[in-house]
Design a protein around this motif. Structure first.
Motif, PDB file in Angstrom:
ATOM      1  N   SER A  71       0.869  -1.410   0.273  1.00 49.98           N
ATOM      2  CA  SER A  71       0.232  -0.017  -0.063  1.00 49.98           C
ATOM      3  C   SER A  71       0.931   1.193   0.124  1.00 49.98           C
ATOM      4  O   SER A  71       1.818   1.031   0.283  1.00 49.98           O
ATOM      5  CB  SER A  71      -0.868   0.401   1.359  1.00 49.98           C
ATOM      6  OG  SER A  71      -0.201   0.048   2.002  1.00 49.98           O
ATOM      7  N   SER A  72       0.572   2.616  -0.967  1.00 44.74           N
ATOM      8  CA  SER A  72       1.155   3.426  -0.669  1.00 44.74           C
ATOM      9  C   SER A  72      -0.230   4.555  -0.138  1.00 44.74           C
ATOM     10  O   SER A  72      -1.601   4.727  -0.288  1.00 44.74           O
ATOM     11  CB  SER A  72       1.680   4.052  -1.804  1.00 44.74           C
ATOM     12  OG  SER A  72       2.196   5.696  -2.330  1.00 44.74           O
ATOM     13  N   SER A  73       0.086   6.046   0.247  1.00 45.84           N
ATOM     14  CA  SER A  73       0.038   6.621   0.647  1.00 45.84           C
ATOM     15  C   SER A  73       0.133   8.009  -0.213  1.00 45.84           C
ATOM     16  O   SER A  73       1.136   8.402  -0.395  1.00 45.84           O
ATOM     17  CB  SER A  73      -0.856   7.263   2.155  1.00 45.84           C
ATOM     18  OG  SER A  73       0.439   7.464   2.836  1.00 45.84           O
ATOM     19  N   LEU A  74      -0.900   9.372  -0.580  1.00 43.07           N
ATOM     20  CA  LEU A  74      -0.213  10.572  -0.991  1.00 43.07           C
ATOM     21  C   LEU A  74      -0.805  11.571  -0.118  1.00 43.07           C
ATOM     22  O   LEU A  74      -2.008  11.552   0.103  1.00 43.07           O
ATOM     23  CB  LEU A  74      -0.715  10.941  -2.672  1.00 43.07           C
ATOM     24  CG  LEU A  74      -0.703  11.940  -2.666  1.00 43.07           C
ATOM     25  CD1 LEU A  74       1.001  12.622  -3.497  1.00 43.07           C
ATOM     26  CD2 LEU A  74      -0.991  11.893  -4.168  1.00 43.07           C
ATOM     27  N   LEU A  75       0.027  12.110   0.455  1.00 40.89           N
ATOM     28  CA  LEU A  75      -0.620  13.207   1.826  1.00 40.89           C
ATOM     29  C   LEU A  75      -0.298  14.342   0.903  1.00 40.89           C
ATOM     30  O   LEU A  75       0.376  14.645   0.043  1.00 40.89           O
ATOM     31  CB  LEU A  75      -0.685  13.362   3.211  1.00 40.89           C
ATOM     32  CG  LEU A  75      -0.550  14.914   3.259  1.00 40.89           C
ATOM     33  CD1 LEU A  75      -1.715  14.906   4.205  1.00 40.89           C
ATOM     34  CD2 LEU A  75       0.978  14.598   4.841  1.00 40.89           C
ATOM     35  N   ILE A  76      -1.665  15.784   0.464  1.00 43.74           N
ATOM     36  CA  ILE A  76      -1.219  16.703   0.489  1.00 43.74           C
ATOM     37  C   ILE A  76      -1.677  18.109   1.281  1.00 43.74           C
ATOM     38  O   ILE A  76      -2.480  18.193   1.725  1.00 43.74           O
ATOM     39  CB  ILE A  76      -2.719  17.183  -1.124  1.00 43.74           C
ATOM     40  CG1 ILE A  76      -2.070  16.586  -1.965  1.00 43.74           C
ATOM     41  CG2 ILE A  76      -1.822  18.521  -1.888  1.00 43.74           C
ATOM     42  CD1 ILE A  76      -3.288  16.228  -3.877  1.00 43.74           C
ATOM     43  N   THR A  77      -0.531  18.407   1.626  1.00 44.60           N
ATOM     44  CA  THR A  77      -0.872  19.181   2.708  1.00 44.60           C
ATOM     45  C   THR A  77      -1.192  20.543   2.172  1.00 44.60           C
ATOM     46  O   THR A  77      -1.292  21.203   0.837  1.00 44.60           O
ATOM     47  CB  THR A  77       0.558  19.305   3.531  1.00 44.60           C
ATOM     48  OG1 THR A  77       1.477  20.357   2.634  1.00 44.60           O
ATOM     49  CG2 THR A  77       0.690  18.494   4.500  1.00 44.60           C
ATOM     50  N   ALA A  78      -2.269  21.666   3.242  1.00 44.77           N
ATOM     51  CA  ALA A  78      -1.958  22.869   2.737  1.00 44.77           C
ATOM     52  C   ALA A  78      -3.034  22.727   1.255  1.00 44.77           C
ATOM     53  O   ALA A  78      -2.774  23.734   0.306  1.00 44.77           O
ATOM     54  CB  ALA A  78      -1.484  24.041   2.897  1.00 44.77           C
ATOM     55  N   SER A  79      -3.883  21.991   1.359  1.00 46.81           N
ATOM     56  CA  SER A  79      -4.196  22.258  -0.452  1.00 46.81           C
ATOM     57  C   SER A  79      -5.413  23.511  -1.091  1.00 46.81           C
ATOM     58  O   SER A  79      -5.732  24.432   0.125  1.00 46.81           O
ATOM     59  CB  SER A  79      -5.669  21.473  -0.010  1.00 46.81           C
ATOM     60  OG  SER A  79      -7.051  21.330   0.422  1.00 46.81           O
ATOM     61  N   ARG A  80      -4.777  23.469  -2.283  1.00 50.64           N
ATOM     62  CA  ARG A  80      -5.602  24.635  -2.901  1.00 50.64           C
ATOM     63  C   ARG A  80      -6.291  24.424  -4.042  1.00 50.64           C
ATOM     64  O   ARG A  80      -6.958  23.405  -4.452  1.00 50.64           O
ATOM     65  CB  ARG A  80      -3.974  25.623  -3.545  1.00 50.64           C
ATOM     66  CG  ARG A  80      -3.638  25.719  -2.613  1.00 50.64           C
ATOM     67  CD  ARG A  80      -2.275  25.742  -3.541  1.00 50.64           C
ATOM     68  NE  ARG A  80      -0.990  26.550  -2.838  1.00 50.64           N
ATOM     69  CZ  ARG A  80       0.161  26.350  -2.676  1.00 50.64           C
ATOM     70  NH1 ARG A  80       0.999  25.518  -4.412  1.00 50.64           N
ATOM     71  NH2 ARG A  80       1.264  26.823  -2.777  1.00 50.64           N
ATOM     72  N   ALA A  81      -7.376  25.322  -4.022  1.00 47.73           N
ATOM     73  CA  ALA A  81      -8.517  24.543  -4.720  1.00 47.73           C
ATOM     74  C   ALA A  81      -8.095  24.283  -6.265  1.00 47.73           C
ATOM     75  O   ALA A  81      -8.418  23.384  -7.059  1.00 47.73           O
ATOM     76  CB  ALA A  81      -9.275  25.927  -5.746  1.00 47.73           C
ATOM     77  N   ALA A  82      -6.651  25.367  -6.714  1.00 41.52           N
ATOM     78  CA  ALA A  82      -5.882  24.429  -8.568  1.00 41.52           C
ATOM     79  C   ALA A  82      -5.395  22.685  -8.222  1.00 41.52           C
ATOM     80  O   ALA A  82      -5.325  22.201  -8.401  1.00 41.52           O
ATOM     81  CB  ALA A  82      -4.816  25.606  -8.233  1.00 41.52           C
ATOM     82  N   ASP A  83      -5.875  22.307  -6.050  1.00 50.33           N
ATOM     83  CA  ASP A  83      -4.897  20.785  -6.790  1.00 50.33           C
ATOM     84  C   ASP A  83      -6.361  19.857  -7.067  1.00 50.33           C
ATOM     85  O   ASP A  83      -6.277  18.850  -7.199  1.00 50.33           O
ATOM     86  CB  ASP A  83      -4.616  20.524  -5.564  1.00 50.33           C
ATOM     87  CG  ASP A  83      -3.580  20.705  -4.685  1.00 50.33           C
ATOM     88  OD1 ASP A  83      -3.981  21.823  -3.683  1.00 50.33           O
ATOM     89  OD2 ASP A  83      -2.418  21.409  -5.649  1.00 50.33           O
ATOM     90  N   THR A  84      -7.439  21.035  -7.530  1.00 50.98           N
ATOM     91  CA  THR A  84      -8.585  20.513  -8.008  1.00 50.98           C
ATOM     92  C   THR A  84      -8.401  19.125  -9.276  1.00 50.98           C
ATOM     93  O   THR A  84      -7.826  19.304  -9.847  1.00 50.98           O
ATOM     94  CB  THR A  84      -9.909  20.345  -7.590  1.00 50.98           C
ATOM     95  OG1 THR A  84     -10.096  21.729  -6.521  1.00 50.98           O
ATOM     96  CG2 THR A  84     -11.131  19.958  -8.661  1.00 50.98           C
ATOM     97  N   ALA A  85      -8.783  17.122  -9.318  1.00 51.57           N
ATOM     98  CA  ALA A  85      -8.150  16.357 -10.000  1.00 51.57           C
ATOM     99  C   ALA A  85      -8.204  15.484  -9.311  1.00 51.57           C
ATOM    100  O   ALA A  85      -8.852  14.810  -8.832  1.00 51.57           O
ATOM    101  CB  ALA A  85      -6.330  17.042 -10.768  1.00 51.57           C
ATOM    102  N   SER A  86      -7.740  14.480 -10.509  1.00 53.37           N
ATOM    103  CA  SER A  86      -7.969  12.740 -10.048  1.00 53.37           C
ATOM    104  C   SER A  86      -6.845  12.839 -10.053  1.00 53.37           C
ATOM    105  O   SER A  86      -5.513  13.442 -10.671  1.00 53.37           O
ATOM    106  CB  SER A  86      -8.735  12.354 -11.756  1.00 53.37           C
ATOM    107  OG  SER A  86     -10.092  12.426 -11.459  1.00 53.37           O
TER     108      SER A  86
END
Lengths: 112, 114
Positions: A71-86
């Motif tokens: 297994s793997s995980s991806l963490l995006i910190t302090a998200s922004r509207a521009a991070d909206t995606a698949s």
């Protein structure tokens, strides 16, 4: 064939929050990669983690890999509207002639 | 130049038409790929070219015919397609087929088969 599953399938958060996506896979791998895809566009490579690595950082991204749990995980910190995606994980399987197999993807929506 | 370009961006064709999708990269990459992606699904590998030779063909119907004229160009020739072939077709390249495999993707061709 599809190698892995990602969860959640969809995630909606507020700007500034952290987003965590998980990926599970089935076979032994050489490396695992994460890609981002904006709606109807090509994929953009985010980060690659090798099978002998446990954690990797790139800017606001943090990826972990647990080969014992596949297994793997991806963490995006302090998200922004521009991070909206698949977001897709992709595995480079041992003995696969270096082809990638993509997971099912997580649709992330970051609300302003 | 770190770009993979694809033309056309959109294509509408009838089931009896013959058309071609084109992909180009000038990064000196020696592996090139075609993927098919349906809405809300992950990309599915169709073909892999390694050093300009077809190395993987993932049981794709013969109505899709790939061609790699040189190390920078990749074509996908389409003939007698079915409506279910409507999808986003993505081209990608990677530096060395024998090494770890970060892939660079083009923006895709949105294909509609009527």
């Amino acid at each position: 064939s599809q190698q892995g599953e990602e969860d959640p399938q969809a995630l909606s958060i507020q700007e500034g929050e952290n987003a965590t996506m998980n990926c599970s896979y089935k076979t032994s791998i050489n490396n695992l990669q994460w890609y981002r895809q904006n709606s109807g566009r090509g994929l953009v490579h985010l980060i690659l983690i090798r099978s002998n690595e446990r954690e990797k950082h790139s800017g606001r991204l943090r990826v972990t890999l647990d080969t014992s749990k596949k297994s793997s995980s991806l963490l995006i910190t302090a998200s922004r509207a521009a991070d909206t995606a698949s977001y897709f994980c992709a595995t480079d399987e041992e003995g696969s002639a270096r082809q990638l197999t993509f997971g099912s993807g997580t649709q992330l929506t970051v609300l302003p | 130049d770190t770009e993979v370009t694809q033309t056309p961006k959109h294509l509408v064709m009838g089931m009896t038409n013959k058309k071609s999708l084109k992909c180009e990269q000038h990064m000196g990459h020696r592996a090139m790929y075609w993927y098919k992606q349906k809405a809300k699904k992950p990309p599915e590998l169709m073909f892999v070219y390694s050093y300009e030779k077809l190395s993987i063909n993932e049981s794709v119907p013969s109505r899709f015919s790939p061609e790699c004229p040189n190390s920078s160009l990749l074509n996908l020739h389409l003939h007698a397609l079915q409506p279910e072939d409507s999808a986003l077709y993505l081209c990608a390249s990677s530096q060395d087929p024998g090494q770890y495999n970060e892939q660079f993707f083009g923006p895709g061709t949105r294909l509609t088969v009527l």
